[in-house]
Enzyme design. Structure first.
Site, short mmCIF file in Angstrom:
data_model
loop_
_atom_site.label_atom_id
_atom_site.label_comp_id
_atom_site.label_asym_id
_atom_site.label_seq_id
_atom_site.Cartn_x
_atom_site.Cartn_y
_atom_site.Cartn_z
N CYS A 169 30.78 36.11 44.22
CA CYS A 169 30.14 36.79 43.09
C CYS A 169 28.69 37.06 43.47
O CYS A 169 27.95 36.15 43.84
CB CYS A 169 30.20 35.92 41.84
N CYS A 208 41.70 38.95 47.84
CA CYS A 208 42.55 37.80 47.59
C CYS A 208 41.68 36.72 46.95
O CYS A 208 40.78 36.18 47.60
CB CYS A 208 43.13 37.32 48.92
FE FE Z 1 29.35 34.65 39.13
#
Ligand code: FE
Length: 135
Positions: A98, A121
């Site tokens: 992220c 994935c």
């Molecule tokens: Fe995050």
């Protein structure tokens, strides 16, 4: 979630996440195939980061890869998913994290379906599905 709400220390991450999620998101762990919450999920909605809530993947790009992990052919916004080389375990792979909170998501491989040819994935533990509400 604002950037300021993201934990800044490991002890904050440990108190925010379950031990399994901490291991996967913060230590780059991997859940066992076919055991996660979302590998077979077909519900429409948006998959958000389990670490910070940033929107990462749409169910519209989720497909059945047969791997036992939720698989997507593209992120909602490429800027929200950062890629890093990962040469651990004697493999040449590309890790995905992220971009907002740095949590480990999984890996991206060049064997996905068109239109991108990519397979993102992702560990179920790294995702929170926000189901689409019918109108
Ligand atoms: Fe995050």
């Amino acid at each position: 979630m604002e950037k300021t709400d993201i934990p800044t220390t490991e002890s904050e991450w440990k108190s925010k996440l379950s031990p399994e999620k901490y291991h996967i998101l913060r230590e780059g762990g991997t859940e066992r195939a076919f055991t996660g919450q979302y590998w077979d999920t077909k519900t429409k909605g948006v998959y958000k980061c389990a670490g910070c809530g940033q929107e990462l993947f749409s169910s519209d790009t989720k497909y059945e890869s047969g791997t036992g992990w939720p698989s997507f052919f593209e992120p909602m916004d490429p800027e929200k998913v950062e890629t890093l080389p990962d040469n651990s375990y004697g493999m040449i792979r590309t890790e995905i994290r992220c971009a907002n909170c740095g949590s480990h998501l999984g890996h991206v491989f060049p064997d996905g379906p068109q239109p991108t040819g990519l397979r993102y994935c992702v560990n179920s533990a790294s995702l929170d599905l926000d189901p689409e509400t019918g109108s």
